[in-house]
Design a protein around this motif. Structure first.
Motif, PDB file in Angstrom:
ATOM      1  N   ARG A   1       0.825  -1.180   0.105  1.00 20.96           N
ATOM      2  CA  ARG A   1       0.044  -0.004   0.097  1.00 20.96           C
ATOM      3  C   ARG A   1       0.924   1.336  -0.027  1.00 20.96           C
ATOM      4  O   ARG A   1       1.853   1.163   0.751  1.00 20.96           O
ATOM      5  N   TYR A   2       0.370   2.194  -0.904  1.00 24.24           N
ATOM      6  CA  TYR A   2       1.313   3.559  -0.960  1.00 24.24           C
ATOM      7  C   TYR A   2       0.497   4.425   0.071  1.00 24.24           C
ATOM      8  O   TYR A   2      -0.677   4.365   0.401  1.00 24.24           O
TER       9      TYR A   2
ATOM     10  N   GLN B   1      -8.463   6.930  -3.787  1.00 21.38           N
ATOM     11  CA  GLN B   1      -8.503   6.394  -2.574  1.00 21.38           C
ATOM     12  C   GLN B   1      -8.804   4.805  -2.943  1.00 21.38           C
ATOM     13  O   GLN B   1      -8.523   3.971  -2.413  1.00 21.38           O
ATOM     14  N   ASP B   2      -9.812   4.531  -3.977  1.00 19.67           N
ATOM     15  CA  ASP B   2     -10.250   3.271  -4.218  1.00 19.67           C
ATOM     16  C   ASP B   2      -8.942   2.405  -4.668  1.00 19.67           C
ATOM     17  O   ASP B   2      -8.810   1.204  -4.149  1.00 19.67           O
TER      18      ASP B   2
ATOM     19  N   VAL C   1      -6.304  13.480 -10.249  1.00 18.31           N
ATOM     20  CA  VAL C   1      -7.587  13.964 -10.487  1.00 18.31           C
ATOM     21  C   VAL C   1      -7.953  15.385 -10.189  1.00 18.31           C
ATOM     22  O   VAL C   1      -7.710  15.530  -8.965  1.00 18.31           O
ATOM     23  N   SER C   2      -8.109  16.149 -10.981  1.00 21.69           N
ATOM     24  CA  SER C   2      -8.283  17.455 -10.619  1.00 21.69           C
ATOM     25  C   SER C   2      -9.646  18.134 -11.094  1.00 21.69           C
ATOM     26  O   SER C   2      -9.577  18.357 -12.627  1.00 21.69           O
TER      27      SER C   2
ATOM     28  N   ALA D   1      -1.150   7.534 -15.645  1.00 23.54           N
ATOM     29  CA  ALA D   1      -1.192   6.905 -14.031  1.00 23.54           C
ATOM     30  C   ALA D   1      -2.642   6.167 -13.753  1.00 23.54           C
ATOM     31  O   ALA D   1      -2.675   5.322 -13.107  1.00 23.54           O
ATOM     32  N   VAL D   2      -3.692   6.604 -14.777  1.00 23.65           N
ATOM     33  CA  VAL D   2      -5.089   5.739 -14.631  1.00 23.65           C
ATOM     34  C   VAL D   2      -4.542   4.498 -14.988  1.00 23.65           C
ATOM     35  O   VAL D   2      -5.026   3.357 -14.301  1.00 23.65           O
ATOM     36  N   ALA D   3      -4.032   4.098 -16.092  1.00 22.46           N
ATOM     37  CA  ALA D   3      -3.574   2.835 -16.657  1.00 22.46           C
ATOM     38  C   ALA D   3      -2.824   2.197 -15.547  1.00 22.46           C
ATOM     39  O   ALA D   3      -3.119   0.915 -15.191  1.00 22.46           O
ATOM     40  N   TRP D   4      -1.740   2.834 -14.963  1.00 19.63           N
ATOM     41  CA  TRP D   4      -1.043   2.210 -13.910  1.00 19.63           C
ATOM     42  C   TRP D   4      -1.753   1.793 -12.633  1.00 19.63           C
ATOM     43  O   TRP D   4      -1.610   0.823 -11.914  1.00 19.63           O
ATOM     44  N   GLY D   5      -2.651   2.747 -12.154  1.00 18.41           N
ATOM     45  CA  GLY D   5      -3.285   2.610 -10.979  1.00 18.41           C
ATOM     46  C   GLY D   5      -4.263   1.256 -11.040  1.00 18.41           C
ATOM     47  O   GLY D   5      -4.504   0.313 -10.219  1.00 18.41           O
ATOM     48  N   TYR D   6      -4.924   1.134 -12.284  1.00 14.08           N
ATOM     49  CA  TYR D   6      -5.854  -0.028 -12.457  1.00 14.08           C
ATOM     50  C   TYR D   6      -5.186  -1.333 -12.496  1.00 14.08           C
ATOM     51  O   TYR D   6      -5.399  -2.376 -12.324  1.00 14.08           O
TER      52      TYR D   6
END
Ligand code: FAD
Length: 416
Positions: A2-3, A104-105, A112-113, A184-189
């Motif tokens: 977890r980060y 958070q999820d 996200v801005s 970052a969306v691709a990396w996060g998912y």
């Protein structure tokens, strides 16, 4: 892993030696319950929600390049839910709601801005159309404000309000819209799906779909045959090609769309602005570069680069809207392959082949849809039932005549 602020501090104090890779590099297994073709935003989000929300973990995402090499890492990062039609609005609002809790999820900073989007209007007729759209949004519980010229002048003083050809009269504002750091969306998912057991197999191209007795049994790939119980296609600009492997001809054309980034500037534009008379949209990244784009290049192509005529066209539209742009240097440009559907809206549906599912037709608006698309596609695959917000995104709407013609710009891909 977890980060958190604590993990950041701990690793900083220990020489940053303990960070783990964000996801594994597994060898393909012989068989999966679900294979998703395409490791873009939509494929990875689908895998994430399949594992997290629907408990399906024997899942592989097969990507011919590397994660983020497609449109998910090439778009102009705009998210919004300012849609008019009842078949679209609740879906994009679901997406915006998911964006609001996404970091958070999936425990990843996707920047996200919610800086807002203003769609400019330049005529009375356009104001009426935007008023209607804003009212439709509010009826769906979505935020929308119509700004008259004085309020807009205060907010965006750099616009060419008195442009003789295209005077700015006002704008439709959605404050909850904004931008998200796309890769970052691709990396996060990817990280979130991997941590729940999903295999993300990069540099593995699907070359054929194997079928027996009318059902898909697996895919031929550049790393051999991989069997599956259900197959899901999320290949964006390559949708026609992958669907063709199963004998399906889609109502989709592939076109190039370009994006542009300027040199870094001091903070100048603090929201997203779109031009109402040309196709032009602009925002400013946190690094200071102006990020902007315009129309598709207008010819069919699978190349991830565009032509110079469109560079000129986009620059002209930008300068018409913001004259100061004429003094800015353009730094970078690239292209992505758009899966242009014939009515401008997407498809999240079953196909005539029993265990083959399709996610396609995102045109140039699929980034904002990533969370809802993944969620609804996962729902469809897991339950074999469409999610209620995606019910109208059917493949057969084109032959049945129930189009979702959101832009009202005609049924020709080249006219979107
Ligand atoms: C320049 C540009 C600007 C845009 N701006 C915006 C914007 O501001 N807001 C917005 O909402 N949308 C925008 N979009 C649209 C948005 O980026 C796309 O609709 C969306 O990213 C498509 O979904 P995806 O992320 O899954 O696609 P992709 O990232 O393209 O994923 C599809 C993946 O499938 C893989 N693939 C294809 N064929 C195979 C195969 N045979 N085997 C294995 N893998 C395969 C590809 O390599 C690719 O990685 C823009 C697009 C571009 C190009």
């Amino acid at each position: 892993m977890r980060y958190s602020a604590l993990s950041l501090l701990k690793n900083a104090l220990t020489g940053n030696r303990d960070w783990q890779p964000a996801w594994r590099q597994p060898a393909p297994k012989p068989h999966y319950d679900v294979i998703i073709v395409g490791g873009g935003g939509h494929g990875l989000a689908t895998a994430y929600y399949l594992a997290k929300e629907f408990g399906l973990r024997n899942v592989a995402v097969i990507e011919k390049g590397y994660v983020g090499s497609g449109n998910v890492g090439r778009n102009t990062t705009i998210i919004r839910s300012n849609y008019l039609l009842p078949g679209n609005n609740p879906f994009y609002e679901l997406s915006l709601t998911l964006w609001e809790g996404l970091e958070q999820d999936f425990n990843f900073n996707a920047m996200v801005s919610q800086r807002g989007i203003v769609n400019l209007y330049h005529s009375d007729a356009q104001r009426d159309a935007y008023t209607r759209r804003g009212n439709a949004m509010r009826l769906h519980g979505v935020d929308a404000e119509l700004l008259e010229r004085p309020a807009l002048r205060e907010m965006l003083p750099f616009l060419d309000f008195d442009n003789a050809r295209f005077p700015v009269l006002g704008g439709l504002l959605q404050r909850r819209a904004g931008t998200v750091r796309h890769d970052a969306v691709a990396w996060g998912y990817a990280r979130g799906a991997d941590s729940r057991g999903v295999d993300i197999i990069q540099h593995c191209e699907v070359t054929a779909i194997r079928r027996e007795n009318g059902r898909v049994t697996g895919v031929e790939t550049s790393r051999g045959f991989i069997g599956c119980g259900r197959l899901a296609l999320a290949t964006a600009g390559n949708s026609s090609r992958t669907a063709e492997m199963a004998g399906l001809s889609l109502p989709i054309e592939s076109h190039v769309l370009q994006a542009f980034v300027s040199e870094g500037l001091k903070p100048f534009i603090d929201c997203v602005v779109t031009f109402g008379v040309g196709h032009f949209y602009i925002s400013q990244s946190d690094k200071g570069g102006l990020v902007f784009g315009g129309d598709i290049d207008g010819y069919n192509s699978y190349a991830q680069r565009g032509n110079l005529a469109m560079v000129e066209h986009v620059a002209e539209a930008g300068v018409s809207m913001i004259p100061a742009l004429s003094r800015v240097r353009m730094l970078r440009a690239w292209g992505g392959i758009m899966d242009m559907s014939m009515d401008g809206s997407p498809i999240i549906d079953r196909t005539p082949i029993d265990n083959l599912y399709l996610n396609a037709g995102w045109c140039y608006g699929g980034f904002k849809a990533t969370p809802a698309s993944g969620y609804c596609f996962a729902h469809l695959i897991a339950r074999n039932e469409p999610h209620e917000t995606a019910r109208q995104m059917r493949l057969d709407r084109f032959e049945r005549g129930y189009l979702l013609d959101e832009g009202g710009k005609g049924a020709q891909a080249n006219l979107h």
